[in-house]
Motif scaffolding. Structure first.
Motif, short mmCIF file in Angstrom:
data_model
loop_
_atom_site.label_atom_id
_atom_site.label_comp_id
_atom_site.label_asym_id
_atom_site.label_seq_id
_atom_site.Cartn_x
_atom_site.Cartn_y
_atom_site.Cartn_z
N MET A 35 0.87 -1.18 0.00
CA MET A 35 0.00 0.00 0.00
C MET A 35 0.90 1.23 0.00
SD MET A 35 -2.74 -1.32 2.87
CE MET A 35 -3.72 0.18 2.75
N ILE A 36 0.84 2.01 -1.06
CA ILE A 36 1.76 3.14 -1.24
C ILE A 36 0.97 4.40 -1.57
CG2 ILE A 36 3.80 3.99 -2.46
CD1 ILE A 36 4.40 1.14 -3.29
N ASP A 37 1.25 5.46 -0.85
CA ASP A 37 0.67 6.77 -1.13
C ASP A 37 1.77 7.70 -1.63
OD1 ASP A 37 -1.82 5.96 -0.27
OD2 ASP A 37 -1.50 6.61 1.80
N ILE A 64 16.06 22.02 -6.09
CA ILE A 64 16.32 20.88 -5.23
C ILE A 64 15.11 19.95 -5.32
CG2 ILE A 64 17.00 20.10 -2.94
CD1 ILE A 64 18.94 22.08 -4.21
N ILE A 65 15.31 18.76 -5.86
CA ILE A 65 14.26 17.75 -5.95
C ILE A 65 14.56 16.65 -4.96
CG2 ILE A 65 13.16 16.04 -7.45
CD1 ILE A 65 13.58 17.88 -9.77
N THR A 66 13.60 16.37 -4.10
CA THR A 66 13.80 15.42 -3.01
C THR A 66 12.85 14.24 -3.15
OG1 THR A 66 14.48 17.22 -1.54
CG2 THR A 66 13.86 15.14 -0.51
N ILE A 67 13.41 13.04 -3.02
CA ILE A 67 12.61 11.80 -2.98
C ILE A 67 12.80 11.20 -1.59
CG2 ILE A 67 12.20 9.56 -4.04
CD1 ILE A 67 14.30 12.07 -5.89
N LYS A 68 11.72 11.09 -0.86
CA LYS A 68 11.80 10.66 0.54
C LYS A 68 10.76 9.57 0.79
CE LYS A 68 11.28 12.57 5.23
NZ LYS A 68 10.96 13.80 5.99
N ASP A 69 11.13 8.59 1.60
CA ASP A 69 10.17 7.55 1.98
C ASP A 69 10.22 7.33 3.49
OD1 ASP A 69 11.95 5.16 2.75
OD2 ASP A 69 12.71 5.60 0.75
N ASP A 70 9.18 6.71 4.02
CA ASP A 70 9.14 6.42 5.46
C ASP A 70 9.32 4.93 5.70
OD1 ASP A 70 6.74 5.51 4.48
OD2 ASP A 70 5.52 6.32 6.10
N GLY A 71 10.25 4.33 4.94
CA GLY A 71 10.48 2.90 5.01
C GLY A 71 11.54 2.49 6.01
N ARG A 72 12.27 1.45 5.66
CA ARG A 72 13.21 0.84 6.60
C ARG A 72 14.56 1.54 6.65
NH1 ARG A 72 12.63 -3.14 2.47
NH2 ARG A 72 11.38 -4.44 3.85
N GLU A 98 5.02 -6.03 7.93
CA GLU A 98 6.22 -5.52 8.61
C GLU A 98 5.98 -4.13 9.18
OE1 GLU A 98 9.89 -5.70 6.52
OE2 GLU A 98 9.49 -7.69 5.67
N ARG A 99 5.23 -3.30 8.45
CA ARG A 99 4.96 -1.94 8.93
C ARG A 99 4.07 -2.00 10.18
NH1 ARG A 99 6.32 2.21 5.64
NH2 ARG A 99 4.74 3.54 6.57
N ARG A 100 3.09 -2.90 10.17
CA ARG A 100 2.24 -3.03 11.37
C ARG A 100 3.08 -3.47 12.56
NH1 ARG A 100 -1.49 -5.41 7.75
NH2 ARG A 100 -0.75 -7.48 8.38
N ALA A 101 3.98 -4.44 12.35
CA ALA A 101 4.82 -4.92 13.45
C ALA A 101 5.74 -3.83 13.98
CB ALA A 101 5.65 -6.12 12.97
N ALA A 102 6.13 -2.89 13.09
CA ALA A 102 7.01 -1.79 13.51
C ALA A 102 6.23 -0.59 14.05
CB ALA A 102 7.87 -1.35 12.33
N GLY A 103 4.90 -0.71 14.12
CA GLY A 103 4.08 0.39 14.64
C GLY A 103 3.86 1.49 13.64
N LYS A 104 4.00 1.17 12.36
CA LYS A 104 3.79 2.18 11.32
C LYS A 104 2.43 1.96 10.66
CE LYS A 104 8.69 2.55 9.95
NZ LYS A 104 9.62 2.43 8.80
N PRO A 105 1.90 2.99 9.98
CA PRO A 105 0.69 2.79 9.19
C PRO A 105 0.94 1.76 8.09
CG PRO A 105 1.16 5.13 9.45
CD PRO A 105 2.36 4.40 9.96
N GLU A 106 -0.10 1.02 7.71
CA GLU A 106 0.06 0.00 6.68
C GLU A 106 0.50 0.59 5.34
OE1 GLU A 106 -3.46 -2.28 6.29
OE2 GLU A 106 -3.15 -3.40 8.15
N ALA A 107 0.00 1.77 5.03
CA ALA A 107 0.34 2.41 3.75
C ALA A 107 1.65 3.20 3.90
CB ALA A 107 -0.78 3.34 3.30
N GLY A 108 2.64 2.83 3.09
CA GLY A 108 3.88 3.60 3.07
C GLY A 108 3.72 4.86 2.25
N LYS A 109 4.56 5.83 2.50
CA LYS A 109 4.47 7.11 1.81
C LYS A 109 5.76 7.40 1.05
CE LYS A 109 1.13 9.50 4.79
NZ LYS A 109 0.09 9.54 3.74
#
Length: 657
Positions: A354-356, A419-427, A395-406
């Motif tokens: 699940m990706i937003d 400045i172009i930035t690509i950022k994720d809230d992953g591992r 894995e995100r649920r186990a880590a206390g994160k929302p199911e949908a990654g951003k």
């Protein structure tokens, strides 16, 4: 005078329509009940079908008709805009692009497979319960097209056929405006039509028939309450109308009214210009800037006041023309960001995650040539973030994160860069795995001392990958080195920040333009060089005593902070003695600064950037060259490379100390 190829014009307009359709479908995927987006997708499909038929793309028109019919049912409330239906039309949209690009190819099998998938999605959506059946309404429609309509490709019979598809209709042609045979031009259109239509379709369906000729035609649509009546013969005087028609017509905007004028004015605000013509004009402006520089140099060495006045006027006008030309070439990054919505949508389906996607700064403007070359690097970075960076939902649920990654995609301007930035809230990036892979590959020595930034830069080496298994998306190590090469070719820099368990952030700093820049012209030995003015912070004087005192340390004290500097005379091995009063030009990229020691600061210079030859392509110190007013060539310094070199020099000196 050359005229644009009508097929090329159609393909350009079709590409824009397909982008609009895709954007509307992706919005519906998030908000299926958005009626405005349903209408927008339907209008886009309807216009594409009509335009395709007009220009002879029959396969495209026939295929698009089925998608239009499916969304017509959505628009009427007969079926909901389910995710399966949206996905089916998205796949169909990709096929429409293929039918636009290669209309003569053998696409029947693929078309039939996609239409089968579309029918399955429509049938699976089902039909919601309706309170009552559609009611039949009767309309009297009188319309006339511009005299040059047929010459411009509009077929009136096609419009009449579409009206017939809406219900029962009676059509009468008004031939009263046809001139005598001796003055008749067979290309001109002199007919108008009165159509009596009985239909269960909404009033908007009539507007959709004329959707791409509405601005240029005259049309009068009257809903009839009583038994409709169409005269057996057209009225001799077109100004005479029955009372109820006249009353209804009074409510409609007449030709030449503010509404029509506003539409025409809006259409005239934008002019479509091929990109090649802009590039050609940019080259001419560049040559003009070089000629102006020569004129300024000649005027500066002359005592003729009139020549100096003309030179100043030409300099002012060429500067204004350059600025105007740069604005024409600037396009918002929304054109670049928009295509990643579809990419993330497809990656989410392929990976099962699940990706937003969250974007900001879409209005930031960059030179169009930069936009074109940034597409592939950003695709690799976004794919890596989705595949490697974001964890699966469990894995995100186990880590206390929302199911949908951003995935965050942002753009902003800073000085002369975007400045172009690509950022994720992953591992995040596993530094130990990167180090182990680098050591096993021989990129670094075992237990080598590297900063986090130096370690992260290793992921851009050719063939480097820490993926445990190869997937369809990544893992072969052939993507990130493409990113590095492209950004280097754009004279840009890459910065990587990662926090374990919180995600990664990759920032690309790219020059706003690749054509003409303001530069600071300096002399080192007998050679002249250009430093991009947007990177210059300040200029200082370096006396002989300070120069001798700093030997071996190469630092200057600048407002209670130490700034490393590079002696360009030593770097370029000029073999000349330094001037008595050397200058230090302090340059920066973001928060990093370094000083460049030069012999003389000559002044500002409008710099037309010329590419280096293939022989000098790998010389990192220079990003290009320019022609000076006296015809000599000056090299343009690569600020990012020099700052990096200054940082390495600082690190070595600190380690030695």
């Amino acid at each position: 005078m050359s005229f644009p190829d009508p097929i090329a014009v159609f393909r350009t307009e079709a590409a824009e329509l397909l982008e609009q359709i895709e954007a509307g479908l992706l919005d519906l995927n998030v908000n299926p009940g958005d009626k405005d987006q349903v209408d927008a997708v339907f209008r886009g499909l309807h216009t594409l079908k009509g335009s395709g038929a007009m220009f002879g793309f029959d396969a495209l028109a026939a295929f698009t008709h089925h998608c239009e019919s499916a969304f017509d049912r959505v628009r009427k409330g007969e079926v909901p805009a389910t995710q399966d239906l949206v996905a089916a039309v998205l796949e169909a949209k990709d096929h429409m692009r293929l039918l636009v690009d290669t209309p003569l190819g053998d696409h029947e099998a693929m078309s039939e497979a996609l239409l089968t998938n579309l029918r399955r999605a429509v049938e699976g959506a089902g039909a919601p319960a309706k309170a009552e059946g559609p009611q039949e309404r009767r309309y009297s429609i009188h319309f006339s097209l511009p005299r040059d309509a047929m010459a411009n490709g509009t077929n009136p019979l096609g419009l009449l056929d579409e009206l017939r598809e809406l219900g029962d209709c009676r059509i009468i042609a008004d031939r009263s405006a046809i001139p005598a045979l001796g003055t008749l031009n067979p290309v001109d259109l002199h007919l108008s039509w009165t159509v009596e239509l009985a239909t269960t379709e909404p009033r908007s369906a009539i507007d959709d028939v004329f959707i791409f000729v509405m601005d240029d035609m005259q049309i009068e649509v009257i809903e009839l309450q009583d038994e409709p009546r169409v005269p057996d013969a057209p009225a001799a005087d077109p100004t005479v109308a029955v009372p109820e028609q006249a009353a209804a017509a009074a409510k409609l905007p007449a030709k030449g009214s503010p509404t029509v004028d506003a539409k025409s004015a809006k259409a005239a605000e934008n002019v479509r210009v091929p990109a090649e013509r802009l590039d050609e004009l940019m080259d001419r402006v560049g040559e003009l800037v070089i000629a102006q520089s020569r004129l300024s140099q000649l005027a500066g060495g002359s005592g003729d006041l009139q020549l100096r006045a003309v030179s100043e006027d030409v300099e002012r006008l060429s500067g204004e023309l350059r600025d105007t030309m740069m604005v024409l070439r600037m396009v918002p990054v929304t054109q670049l960001f928009g295509r990643f919505r579809r990419l993330v949508h497809d990656l989410a389906n392929e990976t099962g995650k699940m990706i937003d996607l969250v974007t900001e700064g879409e209005t930031t403007e960059v030179d169009k040539s930069v936009i074109e070359r940034l597409a592939d690097p950003l695709i690799h970075l976004v794919r890596n973030s989705c595949d490697h960076g974001l964890e699966p939902a469990d894995e995100r649920r186990a880590a206390g994160k929302p199911e949908a990654g951003k995935i965050f995609l942002s753009a902003r301007q800073q000085a002369g860069e975007v400045i172009i930035t690509i950022k994720d809230d992953g591992r995040g990036i596993d530094k130990d795995r990167v180090r182990a892979k680098a050591e096993s590959s021989g990129l670094i020595a075992a237990n080598a001392s590297l900063s986090d930034q130096e370690l992260y830069q290793l992921i851009f080496q050719p063939g480097f990958s820490t993926a445990q298994q190869v997937t369809n998306l990544s893992g072969r190590g052939v993507g990130m080195d493409v990113v590095k090469r492209t950004i280097d070719a754009l004279r840009g820099t890459i910065n990587v920040v990662s926090r374990p368990g919180q995600g990664s952030e990759i920032s690309l700093a790219i020059p706003l333009t690749l054509a003409i820049i303001d530069g600071l012209l300096v002399r080192v030995g007998s050679g002249r060089y250009v430093i991009p003015l947007s990177a210059v912070e300040e200029c200082l004087e370096l006396s002989v005593e300070e120069d001798m005192r700093s030997r071996g340390r190469s630092f200057i004290s600048l407002r209670d902070s130490l700034v490393p500097f590079i002696r360009l005379r030593d770097l370029f091995r000029t073999g000349t003695t330094p001037d008595p009063f050397q200058k230090v030009v302090v340059i920066s990229t973001g928060s990093e600064r370094v000083g460049l020691v030069v012999d003389q600061i000559i002044g500002d210079h409008q710099t037309v950037i010329k590419s280096m030859s293939k022989l000098h392509h790998d010389v990192g110190t220079f990003s290009g060259a320019t022609i000076l007013g006296d015809g000599n060539v000056a090299l343009i310094l690569d600020v990012g490379h020099l700052v990096s070199e200054g940082q390495q020099q600082e690190a070595h000196l600190r380690a030695a100390g």
